[in-house]
Each structure stands twice: as structure tokens, then as C-alpha cells.
Design a protein around this motif. Structure first.
Motif, mmCIF file in Angstrom:
data_model
loop_
_atom_site.group_PDB
_atom_site.id
_atom_site.type_symbol
_atom_site.label_atom_id
_atom_site.label_comp_id
_atom_site.label_asym_id
_atom_site.label_seq_id
_atom_site.Cartn_x
_atom_site.Cartn_y
_atom_site.Cartn_z
ATOM 1 N N VAL A 64 55.592 -17.666 168.678
ATOM 2 C CA VAL A 64 55.132 -17.082 169.948
ATOM 3 C C VAL A 64 53.690 -17.519 170.141
ATOM 4 C CG1 VAL A 64 54.715 -14.966 171.234
ATOM 5 C CG2 VAL A 64 56.681 -15.121 169.689
ATOM 6 N N LEU A 65 53.425 -18.150 171.276
ATOM 7 C CA LEU A 65 52.108 -18.718 171.559
ATOM 8 C C LEU A 65 51.230 -17.713 172.288
ATOM 9 C CD1 LEU A 65 50.097 -21.100 171.713
ATOM 10 C CD2 LEU A 65 51.250 -21.794 173.829
ATOM 11 N N THR A 66 50.010 -17.585 171.822
ATOM 12 C CA THR A 66 48.961 -16.864 172.540
ATOM 13 C C THR A 66 47.872 -17.872 172.863
ATOM 14 O OG1 THR A 66 49.427 -14.774 171.402
ATOM 15 C CG2 THR A 66 47.272 -15.003 172.446
ATOM 16 N N PHE A 67 47.684 -18.144 174.148
ATOM 17 C CA PHE A 67 46.719 -19.160 174.571
ATOM 18 C C PHE A 67 45.696 -18.531 175.502
ATOM 19 C CE2 PHE A 67 45.308 -22.848 177.123
ATOM 20 C CZ PHE A 67 44.873 -23.657 176.091
ATOM 21 N N LYS A 68 44.431 -18.636 175.114
ATOM 22 C CA LYS A 68 43.313 -18.072 175.877
ATOM 23 C C LYS A 68 43.529 -16.586 176.142
ATOM 24 C CE LYS A 68 41.308 -20.675 178.931
ATOM 25 N NZ LYS A 68 41.019 -21.523 180.108
ATOM 26 N N GLY A 69 44.012 -15.882 175.128
ATOM 27 C CA GLY A 69 44.168 -14.435 175.197
ATOM 28 C C GLY A 69 45.440 -13.946 175.840
ATOM 29 N N LYS A 70 46.288 -14.847 176.351
ATOM 30 C CA LYS A 70 47.528 -14.456 177.020
ATOM 31 C C LYS A 70 48.712 -14.818 176.128
ATOM 32 C CE LYS A 70 45.620 -15.057 181.670
ATOM 33 N NZ LYS A 70 45.777 -15.742 182.985
ATOM 34 N N THR A 71 49.516 -13.810 175.779
ATOM 35 C CA THR A 71 50.651 -13.995 174.884
ATOM 36 C C THR A 71 51.927 -14.195 175.689
ATOM 37 O OG1 THR A 71 49.597 -12.564 173.243
ATOM 38 C CG2 THR A 71 51.945 -13.003 172.971
ATOM 39 N N GLU A 72 52.673 -15.236 175.355
ATOM 40 C CA GLU A 72 53.944 -15.486 176.026
ATOM 41 C C GLU A 72 55.015 -14.527 175.510
ATOM 42 O OE1 GLU A 72 55.014 -19.555 175.718
ATOM 43 O OE2 GLU A 72 53.195 -20.281 176.724
ATOM 44 N N GLU A 73 56.049 -14.323 176.320
ATOM 45 C CA GLU A 73 57.067 -13.330 175.990
ATOM 46 C C GLU A 73 58.101 -13.856 175.004
ATOM 47 O OE1 GLU A 73 58.772 -12.024 179.616
ATOM 48 O OE2 GLU A 73 56.926 -11.067 180.369
ATOM 49 N N LYS A 74 58.462 -15.135 175.098
ATOM 50 C CA LYS A 74 59.541 -15.680 174.283
ATOM 51 C C LYS A 74 58.999 -16.698 173.286
ATOM 52 C CE LYS A 74 63.005 -15.174 177.951
ATOM 53 N NZ LYS A 74 64.029 -15.880 178.773
ATOM 54 N N GLU A 75 59.726 -16.845 172.197
ATOM 55 C CA GLU A 75 59.368 -17.873 171.230
ATOM 56 C C GLU A 75 59.827 -19.237 171.733
ATOM 57 O OE1 GLU A 75 61.386 -17.184 167.536
ATOM 58 O OE2 GLU A 75 63.243 -18.062 168.265
ATOM 59 N N LYS A 76 59.175 -20.268 171.238
ATOM 60 C CA LYS A 76 59.533 -21.631 171.617
ATOM 61 C C LYS A 76 59.138 -22.579 170.499
ATOM 62 C CE LYS A 76 55.228 -22.586 174.129
ATOM 63 N NZ LYS A 76 54.650 -23.021 175.444
ATOM 64 N N PRO A 77 59.673 -23.806 170.495
ATOM 65 C CA PRO A 77 59.315 -24.757 169.433
ATOM 66 C C PRO A 77 57.829 -25.093 169.468
ATOM 67 C CG PRO A 77 61.293 -25.464 170.607
ATOM 68 C CD PRO A 77 60.724 -24.330 171.391
#
Length: 217
Positions: free
Chosen positions: A116-129
């Protein structure tokens, strides 16, 4: 009457065998991204790494080089990148959720990972490669620093929505309005929140229209 297509069983089986052999003979990531650290070239392709990347290759680590030394291959741990730390003040990191190790690699330092990516303080909802796992700029966030690393206070919105045009562009806009007989009205300003996408056709039309009408000033 439409003739029903006949399935050729032998030809279909031969096609599946060819696809299977092609998949089996496909080079693994451990072969494609193997690196000779003395000459800085990849033996599989013969390509040499850029000179600017040599320092990071010698000092930093790939993702799976770090995962191979952790319990359960780092499941649930946080990983960031050197480039993110240098470019962004907000926290940027991956949280590992799934790992598929290439057990044919000599040091188990190749494979695929999901998170799960958190980029610039914003966390995405789903996992991805996870991408760029073969880059030499991955860093493990220590366990006792994870909470401090994830802590982030969003910056307050300044409320600035419009800014004035540059003097020459402002004069051209006012002259164009006056030429077309439109009321000047409010002072022209640039909308900072406007999201517009211009393709090549738009600029071609603007250029042809400018040739026909000439500049406003």
C-alpha cells in the motif's frame, strides 16, 4: 446457415505447448537485472549503468536485498526511497503486504512485491504491485521510528485561487476584448485551480487563428 468453426485439437495443443515453452524460457528478473559491480554493466543485456547512478549502486540497496534479511521477508514493514526523502517533505513510503520471492536467485534478492503506497502524506486504499524494486535507493524505516515517520500534519489551505497575469499578457487580453467589443469587466486573473488539458490540435487551431487575425497588440 453459418458453418460452425471446427476446433483443431492438435493445433490447439501445439499452440499451448509453444506458449508454455516461451514462458518457461523467458529470462527471470535475477538474470535480467544481474549486475557486475566492477564494470557497472548488466551481463544479460550488456548495457552499462549511467555514471550518475554508480554512487547509489555502491552505497544503497535494492528492495529485495533488504527483504531477504528480514523476518517473513519484511511483511508489514515500511520502506521508503532515497529520492523521495530528498525531493519531498511529506512522508512517502510503501507498506509491504505480499512478497513473491524468486528462489532461483543466488541470494534471494529478486522477486515481486505488493504493498500500500503512501505518497506525499496521502495513503491509497488498495494494494498494488511495487515498481522500481531493482533500483539501488531503497531504505528500511526502523521499527521504532515508524510512528514518527508516518506522522504528518497537512498544510493549511492558503486560499489563494487567482493571481494577476503578467503585464504584457494582461495588455494583450484587454486589447483583444476591446477589439471584439466586449466589456472589460473584472481584472483578468489566472485560475490556479483550473485543470485543463490541451492537445496538439488546440495549439494548431490557436496558431492558425492568430495568423488570420494577427496579434491584439
Amino acid at each position: 446457415m453459418v458453418r460452425k468453426k471446427q476446433v483443431r485439437l492438435i493445433a490447439e495443443m501445439a499452440r499451448k505447448i509453444r506458449d508454455y515453452r516461451a514462458l518457461k524460457d523467458r529470462p527471470r528478473d535475477s538474470q535480467r537485472y544481474a549486475l557486475d559491480y566492477e564494470s557497472m554493466t548488466r551481463p544479460f543485456t550488456g548495457k552499462k549503468l549511467p555514471v550518475l547512478a554508480w554512487e547509489d549502486v555502491r552505497r544503497e540497496s535494492r528492495l529485495f536485498s533488504l527483504l531477504a534479511s528480514l523476518r517473513l521477508f519484511g511483511m508489514g514493514r515500511l520502506f521508503t526511497r532515497k529520492s523521495w526523502l530528498a525531493e519531498h517533505q511529506e512522508p512517502c513510503y510503501w507498506k509491504i503486504t505480499k512478497v513473491q520471492v524468486d528462489y532461483t536467485a543466488e541470494n534471494l534478492d529478486h522477486g515481486k512485491a505488493w504493498g500500500v503506497l503512501t505518497f506525499k502524506g496521502k495513503t491509497e486504499e488498495k494494494e498494488k504491485p511495487m515498481d522500481k524494486v531493482m533500483y539501488h535507493d531503497w531504505r528500511l524505516v526502523p521499527k521504532h521510528e515508524e510512528e514518527d515517520f508516518k506522522r504528518f500534519t497537512p498544510r493549511p489551505d492558503t486560499g489563494v485561487r487567482h493571481v494577476p497575469y503578467p503585464p504584457l499578457l494582461r495588455a494583450m487580453i484587454l486589447a483583444q476584448k476591446q477589439k471584439e467589443g466586449r466589456p472589460l469587466g473584472e481584472e483578468p486573473a489566472i485560475d490556479l485551480h483550473r485543470k485543463a488539458h490541451f492537445n496538439k490540435d488546440y495549439f494548431r487551431r490557436q496558431e492558425s487563428q492568430q495568423r488570420r487575425e494577427g496579434t491584439a497588440v
